[in-house]
Design a protein around this motif. Structure first.
Motif, mmCIF file in Angstrom:
data_model
loop_
_atom_site.group_PDB
_atom_site.id
_atom_site.type_symbol
_atom_site.label_atom_id
_atom_site.label_comp_id
_atom_site.label_asym_id
_atom_site.label_seq_id
_atom_site.Cartn_x
_atom_site.Cartn_y
_atom_site.Cartn_z
ATOM 1 N N GLU A 163 29.493 41.124 51.001
ATOM 2 C CA GLU A 163 30.067 40.997 49.540
ATOM 3 C C GLU A 163 28.948 40.405 48.887
ATOM 4 N N THR A 164 28.576 40.827 47.590
ATOM 5 C CA THR A 164 27.437 40.450 46.894
ATOM 6 C C THR A 164 27.985 40.212 45.360
ATOM 7 N N ALA A 165 29.016 40.191 45.077
ATOM 8 C CA ALA A 165 29.366 40.001 43.678
ATOM 9 C C ALA A 165 28.833 38.791 43.141
ATOM 10 N N GLY A 166 28.321 38.610 41.873
ATOM 11 C CA GLY A 166 27.560 37.535 41.348
ATOM 12 C C GLY A 166 26.113 37.352 41.833
ATOM 13 N N ARG A 167 25.622 38.015 42.510
ATOM 14 C CA ARG A 167 24.198 37.705 42.987
ATOM 15 C C ARG A 167 23.431 37.541 41.931
ATOM 16 N N SER A 168 22.495 36.759 42.056
ATOM 17 C CA SER A 168 21.265 36.526 40.919
ATOM 18 C C SER A 168 20.119 37.010 41.526
ATOM 19 N N PHE A 169 19.426 37.717 40.540
ATOM 20 C CA PHE A 169 18.319 38.657 40.815
ATOM 21 C C PHE A 169 17.030 37.613 40.604
ATOM 22 N N ALA A 170 15.932 37.927 41.407
ATOM 23 C CA ALA A 170 14.724 37.081 41.227
ATOM 24 C C ALA A 170 13.574 38.086 41.539
ATOM 25 N N VAL A 171 12.192 37.756 40.977
ATOM 26 C CA VAL A 171 11.080 38.657 41.293
ATOM 27 C C VAL A 171 10.824 38.715 42.866
ATOM 28 N N PHE A 184 38.354 53.124 35.391
ATOM 29 C CA PHE A 184 37.109 52.562 35.702
ATOM 30 C C PHE A 184 37.139 51.291 34.871
ATOM 31 N N LEU A 185 37.516 51.003 33.742
ATOM 32 C CA LEU A 185 37.377 49.837 33.126
ATOM 33 C C LEU A 185 38.252 48.938 33.616
ATOM 34 N N VAL A 186 39.455 49.210 34.041
ATOM 35 C CA VAL A 186 40.591 48.375 34.391
ATOM 36 C C VAL A 186 40.006 47.626 35.991
ATOM 37 N N PHE A 187 39.680 48.594 36.420
ATOM 38 C CA PHE A 187 39.285 48.242 38.251
ATOM 39 C C PHE A 187 37.947 47.516 38.018
ATOM 40 N N GLY A 188 36.893 47.730 37.173
ATOM 41 C CA GLY A 188 35.642 47.332 36.998
ATOM 42 C C GLY A 188 35.792 45.980 36.628
ATOM 43 N N TRP A 189 36.793 45.719 35.693
ATOM 44 C CA TRP A 189 36.876 44.310 35.058
ATOM 45 C C TRP A 189 37.496 43.452 36.313
ATOM 46 N N PHE A 190 38.169 43.675 37.141
ATOM 47 C CA PHE A 190 38.587 42.908 38.048
ATOM 48 C C PHE A 190 37.810 42.829 39.202
ATOM 49 N N THR A 191 36.823 43.614 39.551
ATOM 50 C CA THR A 191 35.706 43.589 40.638
ATOM 51 C C THR A 191 34.780 42.435 40.737
ATOM 52 N N ASP A 192 34.650 42.024 39.427
ATOM 53 C CA ASP A 192 33.770 40.840 39.269
ATOM 54 C C ASP A 192 34.211 39.429 39.962
ATOM 55 N N SER A 193 35.626 39.559 40.000
ATOM 56 C CA SER A 193 36.054 38.262 40.490
ATOM 57 C C SER A 193 36.616 38.699 41.808
ATOM 58 N N LEU A 194 37.237 39.817 42.078
ATOM 59 C CA LEU A 194 37.740 40.093 43.464
ATOM 60 C C LEU A 194 36.790 40.474 44.280
ATOM 61 N N GLY A 195 35.453 41.229 43.903
ATOM 62 C CA GLY A 195 34.578 41.578 44.806
ATOM 63 C C GLY A 195 34.266 43.260 44.916
ATOM 64 N N ARG A 196 33.191 43.573 45.528
ATOM 65 C CA ARG A 196 32.969 45.032 45.541
ATOM 66 C C ARG A 196 33.603 45.650 46.613
ATOM 67 N N LYS A 197 33.991 44.926 47.648
ATOM 68 C CA LYS A 197 34.845 45.530 48.639
ATOM 69 C C LYS A 197 36.072 46.097 48.115
ATOM 70 N N ILE A 198 36.906 45.354 47.232
ATOM 71 C CA ILE A 198 38.310 45.552 46.928
ATOM 72 C C ILE A 198 38.035 46.778 46.041
ATOM 73 N N GLY A 199 36.826 46.755 45.040
ATOM 74 C CA GLY A 199 36.586 47.847 44.061
ATOM 75 C C GLY A 199 36.361 49.184 44.803
ATOM 76 N N VAL A 200 35.904 49.293 46.020
ATOM 77 C CA VAL A 200 35.671 50.464 46.739
ATOM 78 C C VAL A 200 36.845 50.811 47.579
ATOM 79 N N VAL A 201 37.370 49.930 48.481
ATOM 80 C CA VAL A 201 38.408 50.350 49.418
ATOM 81 C C VAL A 201 39.790 50.414 48.662
ATOM 82 N N GLY A 202 40.162 49.628 47.599
ATOM 83 C CA GLY A 202 41.436 49.827 47.108
ATOM 84 C C GLY A 202 41.640 51.281 46.450
ATOM 85 N N PRO A 203 40.753 51.658 45.502
ATOM 86 C CA PRO A 203 40.748 52.961 44.881
ATOM 87 C C PRO A 203 40.787 54.153 46.139
ATOM 88 N N THR A 204 39.833 54.015 46.951
ATOM 89 C CA THR A 204 39.837 54.862 47.865
ATOM 90 C C THR A 204 41.202 55.249 48.765
#
Length: 433
Positions: free
Chosen positions: A416-424, A283-303
């Motif tokens: 892909e949404t990695a790095g999105r800013s939140f606003a009100v 979890f820690l290893v994959f999670g670290w790289f998903t902030d730069s590689l993206g959410r898709k990789i974070g789901v598809v790769g492990p699956t």
């Protein structure tokens, strides 16, 4: 002018602590019953089919809780919703320890399930609204890794309670420990902050300062099925449902399967601890790289890893425990399969980044818990398939193969949404920003 939405280090720490312990205790309550079900069956004279129904009802109850407490998270706040859900599943866990037959256990576990359903959504949404946008993937994976602590703790407590107390009291003591979240409820009440994004949105709503389209919006439970949100919600259901079905198709039955192949309780406990430790690190290893590689990789790769692992489990069907875990192929493939379960680390951050603040808790909690509800069918389906498979339980667990494929394909279709800013104030259409 929008007020500052930043948090102090102390506030961030309290949110992290609350979310970690909340989710760890969530998984503890779900899986401890898998380790003690044999003792419960003997004590209350419950059949294998009835045992599967109890597990299914607990998970299905979480669907109701997910929808209810997710909606409350957008109406009364993330913090208040989290407090109520912690209290409910604590009470349910305590009551289940005093069950006297199948029906009483079924009802109390259903109550526990409803409470469990709301915990993840309220906690993970608040966490992602508080955390650094460039570290949400890693942070969400850290939170998800807490589930492995819950799995390991469930195994340890189950073995301890069953070996320390009488056959009729051992499982009761184990279930009673599931009431621990009531202490976390107190911590949340006094030390955890509310989401400042949500507080500002509520202030604007009360003051009549919302844009016309926001002021005229329907109930969040309706809005997540309208406009751009409809596509995100449907794909989210497919992703989580596929993941959960595959996950429960293996984890619920693996301890019993290993026992049937000759592994003793101590060996199964060791397997669970190794499995949990490996998954936590993954979890820690994959999670670290998903902030730069993206959410898709974070789901598809492990699956994809989990699919290979499931094939490996099937290929070693029937290999009895040789006396050493190191030379048992089933153990190796199970741990390898476990590394692929890190896809869940993306659910909290990805779904949070897809929806605006006024829909976020409803959407995230509903998607996740509906997916868990679909997964709750697995404990019923697997034994049926196993009974008609030449490879028995190994064949039954293979129903998770198609589910994992559905998860991977649906993930490829989400933006892909990695790095999105939140606003009100935000629109429904989402893309990386």
């Amino acid at each position: 002018m929008q007020p500052p939405l930043t948090y102090t280090r102390k506030e961030k720490s309290s949110v992290l602590i609350s979310t970690l312990f909340g989710y760890g205790l969530d998984f503890y309550n779900i899986l401890i019953i898998a380790f003690i079900m044999g003792a419960i069956q003997k004590s209350l004279n419950i059949s294998l089919t009835e045992a599967g129904v109890i597990t299914t009802v607990t998970l299905a109850g979480s669907v109701i809780g997910g929808v209810l407490f997710g909606w409350l998270g957008d109406r009364i706040g993330r913090k208040n919703s989290l407090m109520w859900t912690l209290g409910l599943f604590s009470v349910g866990a305590i009551l289940s320890a005093f069950a006297w037959d199948f029906n009483s256990l079924l009802v109390t576990r259903a109550i526990t399930g409803v409470g469990l359903g709301g915990e993840w959504g309220a906690g993970i949404v608040l966490f992602n609204e508080v955390w650094d946008k460039n570290r949400r993937g890693f942070g969400s994976s850290v939170v998800q890794a807490a589930s492995t602590g819950g799995i390991a703790a469930a195994s340890i407590v189950a073995v301890w309670s069953l070996s320390t107390f009488s056959p009729d009291w051992g499982w009761r003591v184990a279930l009673l420990t599931g009431g621990a979240p009531i202490l976390l409820m107190v911590y949340v009440r006094f030390w955890m902050p509310e989401s400042k994004l949500w507080l500002e949105y509520e202030r604007m709503r009360a003051a009549g300062e919302l844009p016309p389209e926001k002021a005229a919006a329907a109930n969040p439970l309706i809005e997540i099925f309208k406009g751009a949100s409809l596509r995100y919600t449907i794909l989210g259901f497919l992703i989580v449902s596929g993941y959960m079905f595959a996950f429960y198709a293996v984890t619920i039955f693996m301890p019993g399967y290993m026992r049937a192949l000759g592994a003793e309780s101590e060996a199964i406990r060791t397997v669970t601890i190794v499995f949990s430790t490996g998954l936590a690190l993954a979890f820690l290893v994959f999670g670290w790289f998903t902030d730069s590689l993206g959410r898709k990789i974070g789901v598809v790769g492990p699956t994809l890893i989990s699919i290979i692992g499931l094939i490996g489990i099937y290929s070693t069907a029937g290999a009895s425990f040789p006396g050493s875990l190191l030379v048992w192929p089933l153990f190796g493939w199970y741990v390898f399969w476990g590394l692929g379960q890190t896809a869940a680390g993306m659910f909290g951050c990805w779904f949070s980044e897809l929806y605006p603040v006024e829909l976020r808790a409803t959407a995230v909690s509903t998607i996740y818990m509906v997916g868990r509800g679909v997964g709750s069918i697995a404990p019923f389906v697997v034994p049926v398939v196993a009974a008609h498979s030449s490879n028995g339980m190994a064949g039954g667990m293979m129903v998770g193969f198609a589910a994992a494929v559905i998860c991977a394909v649906a993930a490829l279709l989400l933006p892909e949404t990695a790095g999105r800013s939140f606003a009100v104030i935000e629109t429904k259409a989402r893309s990386a920003a």
